[in-house]
Write a protein that holds these residues in place. Structure first.
Motif, PDB file in Angstrom:
ATOM      1  N   ARG A 179       0.815  -1.201   0.000  1.00  0.00           N
ATOM      2  CA  ARG A 179       0.000   0.000   0.000  1.00  0.00           C
ATOM      3  C   ARG A 179       0.854   1.259   0.000  1.00  0.00           C
ATOM      4  NH1 ARG A 179      -5.236   1.404   1.913  1.00  0.00           N
ATOM      5  NH2 ARG A 179      -4.526   3.248   2.973  1.00  0.00           N
ATOM      6  N   LEU A 207       3.547   2.003  -1.450  1.00  0.00           N
ATOM      7  CA  LEU A 207       3.991   2.468  -2.772  1.00  0.00           C
ATOM      8  C   LEU A 207       2.903   3.293  -3.441  1.00  0.00           C
ATOM      9  CD1 LEU A 207       5.941  -0.379  -4.572  1.00  0.00           C
ATOM     10  CD2 LEU A 207       6.780   1.647  -3.420  1.00  0.00           C
ATOM     11  N   ALA A 217       2.908   7.462  -4.323  1.00  0.00           N
ATOM     12  CA  ALA A 217       2.595   8.067  -5.620  1.00  0.00           C
ATOM     13  C   ALA A 217       1.427   9.047  -5.500  1.00  0.00           C
ATOM     14  CB  ALA A 217       2.273   6.978  -6.642  1.00  0.00           C
ATOM     15  N   ARG A 228      -5.151   8.106 -10.505  1.00  0.00           N
ATOM     16  CA  ARG A 228      -5.327   6.659 -10.385  1.00  0.00           C
ATOM     17  C   ARG A 228      -4.626   5.882 -11.484  1.00  0.00           C
ATOM     18  NH1 ARG A 228      -8.611   4.429  -6.599  1.00  0.00           N
ATOM     19  NH2 ARG A 228      -9.932   5.975  -5.625  1.00  0.00           N
ATOM     20  N   GLU A 247      -2.179   6.737 -13.286  1.00  0.00           N
ATOM     21  CA  GLU A 247      -0.714   6.846 -13.191  1.00  0.00           C
ATOM     22  C   GLU A 247      -0.183   5.911 -12.111  1.00  0.00           C
ATOM     23  OE1 GLU A 247      -0.341  11.492 -14.573  1.00  0.00           O
ATOM     24  OE2 GLU A 247      -0.827  10.999 -12.506  1.00  0.00           O
ATOM     25  N   ARG A 268       2.130   3.238 -13.684  1.00  0.00           N
ATOM     26  CA  ARG A 268       3.538   3.614 -13.536  1.00  0.00           C
ATOM     27  C   ARG A 268       4.153   3.135 -12.242  1.00  0.00           C
ATOM     28  NH1 ARG A 268       3.728   9.403 -16.575  1.00  0.00           N
ATOM     29  NH2 ARG A 268       5.944   8.949 -16.636  1.00  0.00           N
ATOM     30  N   VAL A 269       3.326   2.751 -11.271  1.00  0.00           N
ATOM     31  CA  VAL A 269       3.887   2.271 -10.005  1.00  0.00           C
ATOM     32  C   VAL A 269       3.493   0.820  -9.745  1.00  0.00           C
ATOM     33  CG1 VAL A 269       3.919   2.588  -7.510  1.00  0.00           C
ATOM     34  CG2 VAL A 269       3.969   4.577  -9.016  1.00  0.00           C
ATOM     35  N   PRO A 328       4.561  -1.861 -12.844  1.00  0.00           N
ATOM     36  CA  PRO A 328       5.979  -2.235 -12.870  1.00  0.00           C
ATOM     37  C   PRO A 328       6.400  -3.018 -11.629  1.00  0.00           C
ATOM     38  CG  PRO A 328       5.714   0.119 -13.299  1.00  0.00           C
ATOM     39  CD  PRO A 328       4.373  -0.406 -12.942  1.00  0.00           C
ATOM     40  N   ALA A 329       5.855  -2.642 -10.470  1.00  0.00           N
ATOM     41  CA  ALA A 329       6.255  -3.339  -9.242  1.00  0.00           C
ATOM     42  C   ALA A 329       5.745  -4.774  -9.246  1.00  0.00           C
ATOM     43  CB  ALA A 329       5.733  -2.589  -8.012  1.00  0.00           C
ATOM     44  N   ARG A 344      11.973  -7.346  -5.132  1.00  0.00           N
ATOM     45  CA  ARG A 344      12.374  -6.024  -5.592  1.00  0.00           C
ATOM     46  C   ARG A 344      11.806  -4.861  -4.798  1.00  0.00           C
ATOM     47  NH1 ARG A 344      11.983  -4.959 -11.717  1.00  0.00           N
ATOM     48  NH2 ARG A 344      12.209  -2.886 -10.887  1.00  0.00           N
ATOM     49  N   TYR A 345      10.576  -4.949  -4.352  1.00  0.00           N
ATOM     50  CA  TYR A 345      10.043  -3.774  -3.678  1.00  0.00           C
ATOM     51  C   TYR A 345      10.046  -3.873  -2.161  1.00  0.00           C
ATOM     52  CZ  TYR A 345       5.967  -6.648  -4.710  1.00  0.00           C
ATOM     53  OH  TYR A 345       5.104  -7.682  -4.884  1.00  0.00           O
ATOM     54  N   ASP A 346      10.860  -4.766  -1.591  1.00  0.00           N
ATOM     55  CA  ASP A 346      10.836  -4.854  -0.124  1.00  0.00           C
ATOM     56  C   ASP A 346      11.985  -4.116   0.526  1.00  0.00           C
ATOM     57  OD1 ASP A 346       9.126  -7.947   0.333  1.00  0.00           O
ATOM     58  OD2 ASP A 346       8.569  -5.927   0.931  1.00  0.00           O
ATOM     59  N   LYS A 363       6.843   4.321   6.947  1.00  0.00           N
ATOM     60  CA  LYS A 363       7.819   3.368   6.419  1.00  0.00           C
ATOM     61  C   LYS A 363       8.353   3.949   5.122  1.00  0.00           C
ATOM     62  CE  LYS A 363       8.213  -1.543   5.346  1.00  0.00           C
ATOM     63  NZ  LYS A 363       8.037  -1.923   3.956  1.00  0.00           N
ATOM     64  N   ASN A 387       9.105   4.484   1.533  1.00  0.00           N
ATOM     65  CA  ASN A 387       8.450   3.770   0.435  1.00  0.00           C
ATOM     66  C   ASN A 387       8.946   4.223  -0.933  1.00  0.00           C
ATOM     67  OD1 ASN A 387       7.338   6.296   0.596  1.00  0.00           O
ATOM     68  ND2 ASN A 387       5.223   5.643   0.456  1.00  0.00           N
ATOM     69  N   PHE A 405       9.954   4.015  -4.762  1.00  0.00           N
ATOM     70  CA  PHE A 405       9.444   3.158  -5.824  1.00  0.00           C
ATOM     71  C   PHE A 405      10.545   2.198  -6.256  1.00  0.00           C
ATOM     72  CE2 PHE A 405       7.225   7.312  -6.729  1.00  0.00           C
ATOM     73  CZ  PHE A 405       6.073   6.952  -6.068  1.00  0.00           C
ATOM     74  N   PRO A 406      10.172   0.996  -6.730  1.00  0.00           N
ATOM     75  CA  PRO A 406      11.210   0.080  -7.224  1.00  0.00           C
ATOM     76  C   PRO A 406      11.746   0.542  -8.575  1.00  0.00           C
ATOM     77  CG  PRO A 406       9.036  -0.933  -7.376  1.00  0.00           C
ATOM     78  CD  PRO A 406       8.841   0.405  -6.748  1.00  0.00           C
ATOM     79  N   LYS A 407      12.239   1.767  -8.588  1.00  0.00           N
ATOM     80  CA  LYS A 407      12.855   2.354  -9.776  1.00  0.00           C
ATOM     81  C   LYS A 407      14.216   2.881  -9.349  1.00  0.00           C
ATOM     82  CE  LYS A 407       8.345   4.251 -11.185  1.00  0.00           C
ATOM     83  NZ  LYS A 407       7.975   3.469 -12.357  1.00  0.00           N
ATOM     84  N   PHE A 415       9.917  11.085 -10.827  1.00  0.00           N
ATOM     85  CA  PHE A 415       8.540  10.585 -10.952  1.00  0.00           C
ATOM     86  C   PHE A 415       7.488  11.688 -10.762  1.00  0.00           C
ATOM     87  CE2 PHE A 415       4.617   8.773  -9.282  1.00  0.00           C
ATOM     88  CZ  PHE A 415       4.378   7.753 -10.169  1.00  0.00           C
ATOM     89  N   ILE A 421       4.809  12.840 -13.748  1.00  0.00           N
ATOM     90  CA  ILE A 421       3.351  12.664 -13.722  1.00  0.00           C
ATOM     91  C   ILE A 421       2.636  14.007 -13.691  1.00  0.00           C
ATOM     92  CG2 ILE A 421       3.307  10.385 -12.625  1.00  0.00           C
ATOM     93  CD1 ILE A 421       2.612  11.889 -10.020  1.00  0.00           C
ATOM     94  N   LEU A 431      18.752   0.980  -7.876  1.00  0.00           N
ATOM     95  CA  LEU A 431      17.390   0.999  -7.346  1.00  0.00           C
ATOM     96  C   LEU A 431      17.332   1.790  -6.046  1.00  0.00           C
ATOM     97  CD1 LEU A 431      16.093  -2.669  -7.812  1.00  0.00           C
ATOM     98  CD2 LEU A 431      15.330  -0.595  -8.979  1.00  0.00           C
ATOM     99  N   THR A 489      15.387   1.211  -3.754  1.00  0.00           N
ATOM    100  CA  THR A 489      15.164   0.248  -2.681  1.00  0.00           C
ATOM    101  C   THR A 489      16.465  -0.397  -2.205  1.00  0.00           C
ATOM    102  OG1 THR A 489      14.552  -1.207  -4.500  1.00  0.00           O
ATOM    103  CG2 THR A 489      12.784  -0.366  -3.158  1.00  0.00           C
TER     104      THR A 489
END
Lengths: 312, 283
Positions: A192, A194, A198, A205, A207, A211-212, A215-216, A310-312, B119, B121, B123-125, B133, B137, B171, B173
């Motif tokens: 959530r 992530l 954004a 919404r 985007e 875009r988030v 990809p994740a 990847r996203y942790d 936390k 956060n 982006f995984p970029k 970003f 946008i 990344l 992350t």
């Protein structure tokens, strides 16, 4: 109770001693569960073994080179030919058409359900998808043959009664729920935080979704698509009923073909004698199919493992 | 700390009925809430909050768990609306405009009032893309060189540039927790908001990373207005100029029981509950 010399009973006051004889019950449950798990592994090996025997027997009579390079599949003719390619192109064609239908619709449904839908819309659409997933494939097959093909003939007069286009389209509808629900799971696994990050930057919404979140969730999405593909490759009833049983080496979606699965059904239902070369072909084709779907599933596992964290 | 009362403002219709009268400089108020209540379904999470937030000051929201600090913070840039059942009553005035007026776009609101979360956060970029970003946008059109410039400036302001300048393609992350949080701050300031909301930004960080973020806040407040939710009393005392103390009412909704300069809240609070809380007797 002395601190220096802890006696046997010194922990009695803490309630650390065993209160019930649970060790035996625990062991029993553990063994039961392990048996269940082992059963599926054993089954897999049994299938491989049963395929292997007759497959090896088949290749004693037919050269591997002819099998893998030939473009004529006529094992039951008086002058038999054993080139697997007509079956592979048919399988490829029906699966590709199915994916062309299922991927855009499945992804769109998943994005809608996870990022846009209200709770009300969700509670309507989810059960509908489950209904779609619950339709027997034989029903889909006759639907393709008796409804979709005549409908398509209205636009494409030259389309044959059996064709891969109609079978592929209907098979695509069949795997939409698989793509949608597995992809939605992948989207829901995106934290959530992530999305909030954004939104906090003024994202809209679509985007956030494209875009988030997308990809994740890409690894999960790719795995979902590969699983759907292996389902399409292995699907039998729809293609056997609607695509025909005519091994033709072609990429024309309008003419009758025979997929690997349809061929196996055809031979199994016929009066091919046990032990004959015709009988052995279905094992060779089955093994080929097994290797292809196994490779696809293995690939999806690799993708998930490679990108999971990847996203942790 | 200048404590001014702007007498002419007293006649305004929109004047808040609040505990903070006489505490803030009315001419420099960026954001204020008027009888703001937030509901989740039938549950009222915060009740009739009247607060003013001063330009270029840090305001801390403190109080025991569950008293609605985060809900209040998220109501200020309409982040609460992402929860389907949430709704707000009352008003949030940003430079005199009600952010909850029907013609106001929450997306615009969040662009002007940025947010840093509990936390980290990212982006995984890549680190670079994390900063870019927000601009991308928001329809930013400019050359690559200009974008490079903004990325560098944002990272410098977030005191992260020296640590990441050689690995902008990596990344976001892959950074440490404290670095990730500073990346999130850099990401927020890249779109040039006026106000930055921080929801317990250090609660997932070790003491050294926390100290870095606190130093950064004191630096950033020269250009931005910061509102921070914190559970850490020392942190509120160290960094903030004003402090609002929140408590849960018997119906479990949260309210502001005292608002004053941080110095007053921590040295001579008027409310006994505030005194007990800041001296660590509960919460």
């Amino acid at each position: 109770m002395s601190m220096a010399a802890p006696s046997e009973s010194s922990n009695a006051g803490l309630g650390l001693q065993q209160r019930r004889p649970h060790a035996l019950g625990e062991r029993f449950i553990s063994i039961l569960l392990m048996t269940a798990a082992a059963l599926s592994v054993v089954t897999t090996f049994a299938i491989v073994l049963s395929l292997a025997g007759d497959t090896v027997a088949f290749f004693r009579e037919v050269s591997v080179i002819e099998y893998l390079t030939g473009t004529l599949w006529t094992p039951l003719f008086s002058n038999p030919r054993f080139g697997i390619w007509p079956l592979i192109t048919a399988t490829f064609m029906t699966s590709a058409i199915a994916m062309l239908v299922a991927v855009p619709f499945g992804l769109a449904i998943a994005v809608y359900l996870s990022e846009f839908a209200s709770l009300r819309a969700r509670s309507l659409i989810k059960p509908l998808l489950e209904v779609l997933a619950g339709i027997p494939t034989v029903v889909y097959g006759y639907f393709a043959l008796t409804a979709v093909t005549p409908f398509l003939r209205g636009f494409i007069p030259e389309i044959k009664s059996f064709n891969s286009l109609s079978a592929g389209l209907v098979m695509g509808v069949m795997i939409i729920p698989i793509v949608a629900s597995l992809t939605e799971d992948a989207f829901n696994a995106v934290p959530r935080g992530l999305r909030e990050g954004a939104y906090g930057l003024g994202a809209m919404r679509h985007e956030v979704a494209l875009r988030v979140v997308f990809p994740a969730a890409l690894s999960g999405v790719a795995a979902a698509l590969l699983l759907a593909l292996s389902r399409a490759v292995g699907e039998t009833m729809i293609v056997a009923l609607a695509a025909g049983q005519n091994p033709t080496f072609t990429l024309d979606p309008l003419v009758p073909v025979s997929t690997m699965t349809a061929y196996i059904v055809q031979v199994s239902l016929g009066d091919t004698p046990y032990g004959s070369i015709g009988y052995k072909t279905i094992f060779a084709v089955g093994a080929t199919l097994f290797i292809i779907t196994f490779a696809i599933n293995f690939g999806s596992t690799l993708i998930v493992r490679r990108f999971r964290e990847r996203y942790d | 700390m200048p404590v001014l009362i702007n007498v002419t403002q007293k006649e305004r219709e929109t004047e808040p009925i609040s505990e903070e009268m006489g505490v803030v400089d009315r001419a420099n108020v960026v954001l204020e809430t008027q009888r703001l209540s937030v509901f989740y379904g039938n549950f009222k999470a915060i009740h009739d909050v009247n607060l003013s937030f001063q330009k270029n000051k840090i305001t801390a929201l403190i109080g025991p768990s569950g008293c609605g600090k985060s809900t209040l913070l998220r109501a200020l840039n309409r982040m609460n609306e992402l929860v389907p059942s949430a709704r707000a009553e009352g008003a949030v005035l940003y430079r005199g405009h009600n952010l909850y007026a029907p013609n106001v776009d929450p997306v615009e609101v969040r662009r002007r009032i940025g947010m840093v979360f509990q936390k980290p956060n990212p982006f995984p970029k890549s680190i670079y893309e994390n900063i870019a970003f927000g601009l991308r946008i928001n329809g930013w059109k400019g050359s690559k060189a200009e974008m490079d410039d903004i990325v560098e400036r944002s990272l410098r302001r977030a005191a992260l540039w020296d640590e990441v300048k050689d690995k902008l393609k990596q990344l976001g992350t892959s950074l440490s927790g404290g670095q990730q949080q500073r990346l999130c701050i850099a990401r927020a300031i890249a779109v040039e908001p006026e106000v930055i909301l921080m929801d317990e930004p250090c609660s997932a960080l070790d003491p050294i990373a926390t100290l870095k973020i606190e130093e950064l806040m004191i630096e950033l407040v020269k250009q931005y207005t910061i509102i921070i939710v914190t559970h850490n009393m020392q942190q509120a005392a160290r960094v903030s100029d004003y402090t609002a103390m929140m408590m849960m009412r018997p119906d479990r909704s949260g309210e502001v029981i005292e608002f004053d300069t941080t110095e007053t809240i921590f040295t001579k609070p008027k409310d006994k509950r505030t005194e007990d809380y800041v001296s660590g007797r509960f919460g």
